[in-house]
Design a protein around this motif. Structure first.
Motif, mmCIF file in Angstrom:
data_model
loop_
_atom_site.group_PDB
_atom_site.id
_atom_site.type_symbol
_atom_site.label_atom_id
_atom_site.label_comp_id
_atom_site.label_asym_id
_atom_site.label_seq_id
_atom_site.Cartn_x
_atom_site.Cartn_y
_atom_site.Cartn_z
ATOM 1 N N HIS A 93 3.376 8.912 -4.455
ATOM 2 C CA HIS A 93 2.802 10.113 -3.854
ATOM 3 C C HIS A 93 2.835 11.289 -4.805
ATOM 4 C CE1 HIS A 93 4.669 7.556 -0.740
ATOM 5 N NE2 HIS A 93 3.495 7.690 -0.181
ATOM 6 N N SER A 134 0.827 -1.201 0.000
ATOM 7 C CA SER A 134 0.000 0.000 0.000
ATOM 8 C C SER A 134 0.862 1.252 0.000
ATOM 9 C CB SER A 134 -0.908 -0.013 1.226
ATOM 10 O OG SER A 134 -1.209 1.302 1.638
ATOM 11 N N TRP A 135 0.406 2.278 -0.682
ATOM 12 C CA TRP A 135 1.179 3.530 -0.722
ATOM 13 C C TRP A 135 1.324 4.146 0.656
ATOM 14 C CZ3 TRP A 135 -0.867 8.961 -2.033
ATOM 15 C CH2 TRP A 135 -2.065 9.206 -1.333
ATOM 16 N N ASP A 189 -10.891 8.624 -2.042
ATOM 17 C CA ASP A 189 -10.595 8.775 -3.472
ATOM 18 C C ASP A 189 -9.825 10.057 -3.755
ATOM 19 O OD1 ASP A 189 -11.555 6.414 -4.473
ATOM 20 O OD2 ASP A 189 -13.590 7.175 -4.773
ATOM 21 N N LYS A 204 -6.333 9.949 -3.944
ATOM 22 C CA LYS A 204 -4.977 9.581 -4.344
ATOM 23 C C LYS A 204 -4.645 10.287 -5.650
ATOM 24 C CE LYS A 204 -4.525 4.962 -4.387
ATOM 25 N NZ LYS A 204 -3.780 3.661 -4.356
ATOM 26 N N GLU A 215 -6.798 7.795 0.596
ATOM 27 C CA GLU A 215 -7.132 6.652 -0.246
ATOM 28 C C GLU A 215 -8.623 6.316 -0.128
ATOM 29 O OE1 GLU A 215 -4.845 3.135 0.673
ATOM 30 O OE2 GLU A 215 -4.925 2.563 -1.458
ATOM 31 N N LEU A 239 -2.450 9.229 4.626
ATOM 32 C CA LEU A 239 -2.476 8.599 3.299
ATOM 33 C C LEU A 239 -3.648 7.616 3.188
ATOM 34 C CD1 LEU A 239 1.343 8.027 2.714
ATOM 35 C CD2 LEU A 239 -0.116 9.860 1.828
ATOM 36 N N ARG A 240 -3.889 6.875 4.261
ATOM 37 C CA ARG A 240 -5.024 5.933 4.238
ATOM 38 C C ARG A 240 -6.337 6.687 4.123
ATOM 39 N NH1 ARG A 240 -1.847 2.231 7.259
ATOM 40 N NH2 ARG A 240 -2.106 3.428 9.164
#
Lengths: 222, 222
Positions: A130, A95-96, A178, A180, A175, A171-172
Motif C-alpha cells: 500500500h 491480492s493487495w 489503475d 495502485k 486496482e 482497494l479493489r
DNA sequence: AGTCGCGTTTTGACAACTCAAAATATAGAA
DNA sequence: TTCTATATTTTGAGTTGTCAAAACGCGACT
C-alpha cells in the motif's frame, strides 16, 4: 515480559492515531477505544496499565500518547505487519486488497527469525503493497510527507505512492481504475461543492472520486 | 463459535496421544495434562468443558477420547500445522529442525484462504518435512503403518519416510547423519542389552543410536 | 455564576484459563 | 477385606481482558 496481542493492538492503534494527526495533541480516549474496538471504559483501564508499564503517557480526562518505549514497540508491530503484507503479495501471490486481515493476525505470532527471513527474501523493501513505509528492526520509521490527490497541483503528472486505507472494497476499486501505487495520472479539477475530484489516468480514462477517497491516495510529482 | 487456540491445543494433544497408542483406550488425564503443559486439575476442568461442547467423550477417573467432531477439528489443526511446516521449508527455505515452533504459533491464526493458497503452491503435498501425513481439508488423515528402525528386518535396504519427534537437536543430528526422510540405509544389528541399534547409511557410514531414537525413525523397505 | 451535555472514569460483574493444595476415588498389595 | 499408593477431581483464588451502566469532570452556553 513480552507484550500480549492486546497490548500490541493498543500500541498500534495509538501509533496510527498519532501519525494521522497534524498537531501533537494527546489522543482522546474515545478515539482510541473506537480504533481498538472496545468500550470506552475498557480503554481507560488498559491505558492505565500501559502507563504503569511505561509504554504510554496518560493524562486523565485529556488523552494518551506513546512513550518512546511504546513508540518503538508499535514500530516493530508495524514492521511485522507490513513485511507480512509485502510477503503475501510478492511471494504468496495474494491480492493487495485481501492481505490486511491475514497480516493483522500473523503480526502477533511470527518469530523474529521468520520475519527477518521474509525481509531478506523480499530484498529489504522500504514500503509495503500500500506504499506504507516499513520500519527498520530497531524501530525507526521513515515519515514521508506526501501530497494527496486532494492537495497536489492540478494538471501535473503525478505517481501514486501510497494508499492510507485498508478497506478491501476501496482497494479493489483502486486496482480496477489503475490507481495502485506506481501508476501515474493527473488531477484535472476539484469541485468542493460537489465534494469531488476529477482525474485522468495515464491510460486516458477519466474518473471522478469523492474528496474522502482522494485524501487517502497519496502521490508524488513525477 | 470457533475454537480458541487453547481448545485447539487440547484437541491436537489428544489426537497425538490417541494415535501413538496401540489400544483404543481412553487417554488418561495426567498424560493429557503433561502433553498440553498444564496442571492436572486444569486439564480436568478443560476436558469437562470440551465434553459439554461435544468435542470429546469423557469418563471421570478413566480418561478422554476425541468425539468425531473433535477428531475432525484436530485433523484440521494438524493440516494447518503440517502445511505451514512444509511451506516454511520448501518456500521460505528454513531448516526442518526449526520450523516446528513457528508452525505451532501460526497454526492458530492462518486463514483458510491462506492455508489453501499454500497447499496449492506446494502442489498439494501428502506429507510434511518430517514425513507426517497432511490431513485433507475435510479432516481425513491417512494413517500409514510404518516399521521403525527398531522393528524392521536386518540387512535390508530401507528408506526413511517419517520422523516422529520434533526436538530440534534430534532433527539436526539426523540431518547430519543423512537420516532425513528420503535417505536410505540398512540396519546391521540390534543389541537389547546395550539398548542400541547399529546402522549403515547409503554413504557407508556406520552409526549406533539408542533404541528410543531408533523407534522414532520410521522407514519402508526400498 | 449556574447548569447542561458529552466524554471519561469508576464500579461491579463476567468469561476464559490457569494454579496450588486439599479431598477423593480406584486399583492393587497385604 | 482392608489398606495404601497413585491418579484424578474439587476447591478457592488469581490473571487478563472485557462490558454495561452509574458517577463524575470539564468546558460551553445562557
Amino acid at each position: 515480559m513480552l507484550p500480549s496481542s492486546t497490548v500490541e493492538n493498543y500500541l498500534k492503534a495509538l501509533h496510527q492515531a498519532e501519525t494521522s494527526r497534524e498537531d501533537k495533541a494527546l489522543v482522546p480516549m474515545g478515539q482510541l477505544a473506537t480504533a481498538v474496538g472496545v468500550a470506552p471504559g475498557t480503554a481507560t483501564t488498559m491505558v492505565k496499565a500501559l502507563a504503569d508499564s511505561g509504554l504510554v503517557e496518560y493524562e486523565p480526562y485529556v488523552g494518551v500518547r506513546l512513550s518512546s518505549a511504546g513508540a518503538k514497540l508499535a514500530a516493530l508491530v508495524l514492521r511485522r505487519h507490513r513485511l507480512i503484507e509485502q510477503f503475501l503479495v510478492e511471494i504468496v501471490g495474494m491480492s493487495w486488497a485481501e492481505v490486511h486481515e491475514d497480516a493483522e493476525q500473523l503480526e502477533h505470532v511470527v518469530s523474529d527469525r521468520l520475519i527477518e527471513r521474509m525481509d531478506a527474501m523480499l530484498g529489504h523493501p522500504a514500503v509495503d503493497p500500500h506504499g506504507d513505509p516499513i520500519p527498520t528492526p530497531d524501530g525507526t520509521v521513515a515519515a514521508p510527507d506526501y501530497h494527496s490527490l486532494l492537495t497536489c497541483p492540478l494538471h501535473i503528472a503525478v505517481t501514486v505512492t501510497r494508499v492510507t486505507d485498508q478497506d478491501a472494497n476501496f482497494l479493489r476499486f483502486l486496482e480496477k481504475q489503475d490507481l495502485k501505487p506506481g501508476h501515474s495520472l493527473e488531477v484535472e479539477a476539484r469541485d468542493s461543492a460537489a465534494d469531488s475530484v476529477q482525474l485522468r489516468t495515464s491510460a486516458g480514462h477519466q474518473i471522478t472520486i469523492g474528496t474522502q477517497a482522494a485524501s487517502k491516495v497519496l502521490i508524488e510529482v513525477s
